[in-house]
Design a protein around this motif. Structure first.
Motif, PDB file in Angstrom:
ATOM      1  N   LEU A   1     110.277   4.308 -44.166  1.00  0.00           N
ATOM      2  CA  LEU A   1     110.837   5.665 -43.796  1.00  0.00           C
ATOM      3  C   LEU A   1     110.601   7.103 -44.166  1.00  0.00           C
ATOM      4  CD1 LEU A   1     114.308   4.277 -44.343  1.00  0.00           C
ATOM      5  CD2 LEU A   1     112.681   5.250 -42.005  1.00  0.00           C
ATOM      6  N   THR A   2     110.129   7.101 -45.434  1.00  0.00           N
ATOM      7  CA  THR A   2     109.969   8.093 -46.577  1.00  0.00           C
ATOM      8  C   THR A   2     107.921   9.251 -45.846  1.00  0.00           C
ATOM      9  OG1 THR A   2     111.113   7.098 -48.569  1.00  0.00           O
ATOM     10  CG2 THR A   2     109.168   8.967 -48.324  1.00  0.00           C
ATOM     11  N   ILE A   3     107.006   8.200 -45.610  1.00  0.00           N
ATOM     12  CA  ILE A   3     106.074   9.044 -45.274  1.00  0.00           C
ATOM     13  C   ILE A   3     106.088   9.178 -43.709  1.00  0.00           C
ATOM     14  CG2 ILE A   3     104.080   8.227 -44.715  1.00  0.00           C
ATOM     15  CD1 ILE A   3     104.323   5.851 -47.409  1.00  0.00           C
ATOM     16  N   GLU A   4     107.510   8.721 -43.073  1.00  0.00           N
ATOM     17  CA  GLU A   4     107.687   9.022 -41.754  1.00  0.00           C
ATOM     18  C   GLU A   4     108.242  10.237 -42.118  1.00  0.00           C
ATOM     19  OE1 GLU A   4     109.940   7.739 -37.508  1.00  0.00           O
ATOM     20  OE2 GLU A   4     110.764   7.476 -39.930  1.00  0.00           O
ATOM     21  N   ALA A   5     109.176  10.450 -43.402  1.00  0.00           N
ATOM     22  CA  ALA A   5     109.664  12.087 -43.242  1.00  0.00           C
ATOM     23  C   ALA A   5     108.956  13.478 -43.079  1.00  0.00           C
ATOM     24  CB  ALA A   5     110.463  11.764 -43.960  1.00  0.00           C
ATOM     25  N   ILE A   6     107.735  12.829 -44.506  1.00  0.00           N
ATOM     26  CA  ILE A   6     106.832  13.832 -44.854  1.00  0.00           C
ATOM     27  C   ILE A   6     105.978  13.869 -43.686  1.00  0.00           C
ATOM     28  CG2 ILE A   6     104.852  14.263 -45.811  1.00  0.00           C
ATOM     29  CD1 ILE A   6     106.464  11.709 -47.848  1.00  0.00           C
ATOM     30  N   ILE A   7     105.436  13.176 -42.526  1.00  0.00           N
ATOM     31  CA  ILE A   7     105.249  13.010 -41.861  1.00  0.00           C
ATOM     32  C   ILE A   7     105.802  14.005 -40.586  1.00  0.00           C
ATOM     33  CG2 ILE A   7     103.411  12.334 -39.714  1.00  0.00           C
ATOM     34  CD1 ILE A   7     102.591   9.888 -41.088  1.00  0.00           C
TER      35      ILE A   7
ATOM     36  N   MET B   1     122.692   1.936 -43.845  1.00  0.00           N
ATOM     37  CA  MET B   1     121.608   2.595 -42.840  1.00  0.00           C
ATOM     38  C   MET B   1     120.137   3.043 -44.191  1.00  0.00           C
ATOM     39  SD  MET B   1     121.055   4.490 -39.720  1.00  0.00           S
ATOM     40  CE  MET B   1     119.485   6.319 -39.679  1.00  0.00           C
ATOM     41  N   LEU B   2     119.185   2.355 -43.939  1.00  0.00           N
ATOM     42  CA  LEU B   2     118.208   2.867 -44.540  1.00  0.00           C
ATOM     43  C   LEU B   2     117.735   4.306 -45.219  1.00  0.00           C
ATOM     44  CD1 LEU B   2     115.790  -0.119 -45.285  1.00  0.00           C
ATOM     45  CD2 LEU B   2     117.842   0.281 -46.797  1.00  0.00           C
ATOM     46  N   THR B   3     117.703   4.938 -45.639  1.00  0.00           N
ATOM     47  CA  THR B   3     117.276   6.099 -46.032  1.00  0.00           C
ATOM     48  C   THR B   3     115.859   6.475 -46.085  1.00  0.00           C
ATOM     49  OG1 THR B   3     118.707   6.891 -48.442  1.00  0.00           O
ATOM     50  CG2 THR B   3     119.455   7.288 -46.020  1.00  0.00           C
ATOM     51  N   PRO B   4     115.003   7.814 -46.490  1.00  0.00           N
ATOM     52  CA  PRO B   4     113.976   7.519 -47.322  1.00  0.00           C
ATOM     53  C   PRO B   4     114.128   8.246 -48.700  1.00  0.00           C
ATOM     54  CG  PRO B   4     113.802   9.204 -45.383  1.00  0.00           C
ATOM     55  CD  PRO B   4     115.515   8.475 -45.597  1.00  0.00           C
ATOM     56  N   TYR B   5     113.459   7.874 -49.735  1.00  0.00           N
ATOM     57  CA  TYR B   5     113.218   8.319 -50.658  1.00  0.00           C
ATOM     58  C   TYR B   5     113.130   9.358 -50.595  1.00  0.00           C
ATOM     59  CZ  TYR B   5     112.373   3.062 -52.383  1.00  0.00           C
ATOM     60  OH  TYR B   5     112.358   1.800 -52.647  1.00  0.00           O
ATOM     61  N   SER B   6     114.058  10.077 -51.867  1.00  0.00           N
ATOM     62  CA  SER B   6     113.480  11.997 -52.457  1.00  0.00           C
ATOM     63  C   SER B   6     111.761  12.108 -52.434  1.00  0.00           C
ATOM     64  CB  SER B   6     114.705  11.949 -53.083  1.00  0.00           C
ATOM     65  OG  SER B   6     115.839  12.309 -52.923  1.00  0.00           O
ATOM     66  N   TYR B   7     111.200  12.709 -52.495  1.00  0.00           N
ATOM     67  CA  TYR B   7     110.128  13.260 -52.513  1.00  0.00           C
ATOM     68  C   TYR B   7     110.076  14.101 -52.661  1.00  0.00           C
ATOM     69  CZ  TYR B   7     109.755  14.660 -47.458  1.00  0.00           C
ATOM     70  OH  TYR B   7     109.770  15.547 -46.516  1.00  0.00           O
ATOM     71  N   SER B   8     109.120  15.081 -53.929  1.00  0.00           N
ATOM     72  CA  SER B   8     108.700  15.893 -53.938  1.00  0.00           C
ATOM     73  C   SER B   8     108.163  16.849 -53.507  1.00  0.00           C
ATOM     74  CB  SER B   8     109.367  16.587 -55.435  1.00  0.00           C
ATOM     75  OG  SER B   8     107.934  15.629 -55.792  1.00  0.00           O
ATOM     76  N   LYS B   9     107.386  18.150 -53.134  1.00  0.00           N
ATOM     77  CA  LYS B   9     106.025  18.250 -52.965  1.00  0.00           C
ATOM     78  C   LYS B   9     105.483  18.888 -53.983  1.00  0.00           C
ATOM     79  CE  LYS B   9     104.158  21.623 -48.971  1.00  0.00           C
ATOM     80  NZ  LYS B   9     104.606  22.418 -48.233  1.00  0.00           N
ATOM     81  N   LEU B  10     104.289  18.432 -54.453  1.00  0.00           N
ATOM     82  CA  LEU B  10     103.219  18.953 -55.180  1.00  0.00           C
ATOM     83  C   LEU B  10     103.195  20.543 -55.214  1.00  0.00           C
ATOM     84  CD1 LEU B  10     101.351  15.933 -55.564  1.00  0.00           C
ATOM     85  CD2 LEU B  10     103.587  16.135 -56.799  1.00  0.00           C
ATOM     86  N   LYS B  11     102.710  21.323 -56.088  1.00  0.00           N
ATOM     87  CA  LYS B  11     102.579  22.206 -56.671  1.00  0.00           C
ATOM     88  C   LYS B  11     101.290  22.358 -56.571  1.00  0.00           C
ATOM     89  CE  LYS B  11     106.352  23.628 -59.410  1.00  0.00           C
ATOM     90  NZ  LYS B  11     105.856  24.400 -60.613  1.00  0.00           N
ATOM     91  N   THR B  12     100.544  23.888 -55.191  1.00  0.00           N
ATOM     92  CA  THR B  12      98.980  24.041 -54.859  1.00  0.00           C
ATOM     93  C   THR B  12      98.519  23.117 -54.227  1.00  0.00           C
ATOM     94  OG1 THR B  12      97.952  23.414 -56.490  1.00  0.00           O
ATOM     95  CG2 THR B  12      99.498  25.294 -57.035  1.00  0.00           C
ATOM     96  N   THR B  13      98.928  22.283 -53.465  1.00  0.00           N
ATOM     97  CA  THR B  13      98.430  21.014 -52.890  1.00  0.00           C
ATOM     98  C   THR B  13      98.913  20.775 -51.504  1.00  0.00           C
ATOM     99  OG1 THR B  13      99.589  19.506 -53.615  1.00  0.00           O
ATOM    100  CG2 THR B  13      97.413  19.997 -54.882  1.00  0.00           C
ATOM    101  N   LEU B  14      98.874  20.342 -50.751  1.00  0.00           N
ATOM    102  CA  LEU B  14      99.218  20.271 -49.546  1.00  0.00           C
ATOM    103  C   LEU B  14      99.525  18.557 -49.703  1.00  0.00           C
ATOM    104  CD1 LEU B  14      97.797  21.282 -46.572  1.00  0.00           C
ATOM    105  CD2 LEU B  14      99.408  21.990 -46.965  1.00  0.00           C
ATOM    106  N   ALA B  15     100.461  18.567 -50.960  1.00  0.00           N
ATOM    107  CA  ALA B  15     101.019  16.940 -51.276  1.00  0.00           C
ATOM    108  C   ALA B  15     101.862  16.485 -51.295  1.00  0.00           C
ATOM    109  CB  ALA B  15      99.930  15.940 -52.688  1.00  0.00           C
TER     110      ALA B  15
END
Length: 163
Positions: free
Chosen positions: A69-75, A1-15
């Motif tokens: 999957l990664t964008i879905e996880a972020i949303i 089963m596919l999983t989202p990529y690891s992602y990081s929250k950028l400092k001082t922004t909603l990104a």
């Protein structure tokens, strides 16, 4: 089963940022949007954000289902605050706004969260360009009815803003 990529929250922004297996870097940004505030007299929407999804790599990326999957996880993380509202406006700069609109619709339809997150769509055409835009809101948001009314007033605002 596919999983989202690891992602990081950028400092001082909603990104957030992630890198795919093909070394494509994406930034997913949430930018405050006051369009709905302008459209309503009585109801205040305080947490309205426009989502911007940027491929920061100069190459056209190959298809990669883990991007969805990664964008879905972020949303989903974004909607942990149940009062937040998400606006998606399809960029018109390269004429591919319809393709973006269709892709965003497919992503929402495929999402396992589409039962709890309502997505409304509309479009506006003037002589030069067709603009597609959507809004996403948790169905449990107490301002849902007011938001729906305000959202469908955007076209009227755009029509009245013409020179």
């Amino acid at each position: 089963m596919l999983t989202p990529y690891s992602y990081s929250k950028l400092k001082t922004t909603l990104a957030h940022q992630f890198i795919t297996k093909n070394y494509v870097t994406y930034k997913v940004k949430f930018i405050e949007d006051d369009t709905l505030f302008i459209l309503t007299n009585n109801v205040e929407f305080e947490q309205v954000y426009q989502i911007v999804i940027d491929n920061t790599t100069d190459t056209k990326p190959p298809f990669d289902s883990r991007v969805f999957l990664t964008i879905e996880a972020i949303i989903i993380e974004f909607f942990k605050d149940t009062q937040k509202i998400l606006v998606f406006v399809c960029d018109t700069m390269d004429g591919k706004q319809l393709a973006r609109f269709k892709k965003f619709n497919r992503w929402h339809e495929k999402s396992k969260h589409n039962k709890s997150i309502k997505k409304l769509n509309d479009n506006y055409t003037d002589s030069d360009v067709e603009l597609f835009y959507s809004i996403m809101i948790l169905k449990s948001n107490p301002k849902f009815k007011h938001l729906k009314s305000a959202f469908f007033s955007i076209k009227e605002l755009l029509m009245n803003d013409k020179p």
